[in-house]
Design an enzyme around this catalytic site. Sequence first.
Site, PDB file in Angstrom:
ATOM      1  N   ASP A   7      35.325  36.827  46.891  1.00 15.37           N
ATOM      2  CA  ASP A   7      36.496  37.513  46.371  1.00 15.37           C
ATOM      3  C   ASP A   7      36.698  38.762  47.235  1.00 15.37           C
ATOM      4  O   ASP A   7      35.751  39.284  47.807  1.00 15.37           O
ATOM      5  CB  ASP A   7      36.239  37.882  44.908  1.00 15.37           C
ATOM      6  CG  ASP A   7      37.239  38.868  44.391  1.00 15.37           C
ATOM      7  OD1 ASP A   7      38.440  38.552  44.441  1.00 15.37           O
ATOM      8  OD2 ASP A   7      36.835  39.955  43.946  1.00 15.37           O
ATOM      9  N   ASP A   9      38.936  41.895  46.466  1.00 17.06           N
ATOM     10  CA  ASP A   9      39.029  43.215  45.831  1.00 17.06           C
ATOM     11  C   ASP A   9      37.926  43.424  44.799  1.00 17.06           C
ATOM     12  O   ASP A   9      37.821  42.689  43.819  1.00 17.06           O
ATOM     13  CB  ASP A   9      40.408  43.376  45.186  1.00 17.06           C
ATOM     14  CG  ASP A   9      41.515  43.275  46.226  1.00 17.06           C
ATOM     15  OD1 ASP A   9      41.406  43.944  47.263  1.00 17.06           O
ATOM     16  OD2 ASP A   9      42.473  42.506  46.006  1.00 17.06           O
TER      17      ASP A   9
HETATM   18 MG   LIG Z   1      37.865  41.073  42.368  1.00 13.79          MG
END
Ligand SMILES: [Mg+2]
EC number: 3.1.3.-
Length: 188
Positions: A7, A9
């Site tokens: 992932d 962010d």
């Molecule tokens: Mg995230």
Amino acid sequence: MNAIFLDKDGTLIDDIAYNVEPQRMTLCSGAGPALRLLTALGYRLFVVSNQDGIGNGRFGEEAMVAVGARLAQLLSRERLSLTGFYYCPHHPSAALARYARHCACRKPQPGMLLQAAREHGIDLGASWMIGDILHDVEAGNRAGCRSVLLDKGHETEWLPGPQRTPTHTAPDLDGAAQLIAAAHGARR
Ligand SMILES: [Mg+2]
Ligand SMILES: [Zn+2]
């Protein structure tokens, strides 16, 4: 090919909501050594990111070119490289009609991982998803990967579900890399 799906962010990049300014993007603490450990074990790095800011008109898809370039720059400073960067621009209730749909790529759907697997010949059963919320975990599990949840306090809903249990939980990327390295050694 064995992959580490990251992932973006809050997992790889310090979380600033809806930021696409390259200069404000910074790697999470410890990301370099953690990801070097994993690449030394033969894993290739992929980013899979929900970017509903596109569907909601906050920024255009062209912003992802600069974001991808910045990711490449930050990683190259750590002697690392990304093999793939996938993002989902959709949202079921996106403000822009052309992005408003129930797509197959928005996490917790596994579509981005499945697309990467097709395009790069990834062995999903030998690959891992690392993320900071349970939607990441579910996407990884549904793709047939193992998963690590970074318990950084970013998950707040803890919605239950059959595919939402991570294989492991770790405090940060370093912890995740240690767990994956241990499992890698055990399997050989
Ligand atoms: Mg995230
Ligand atoms: Zn999508």
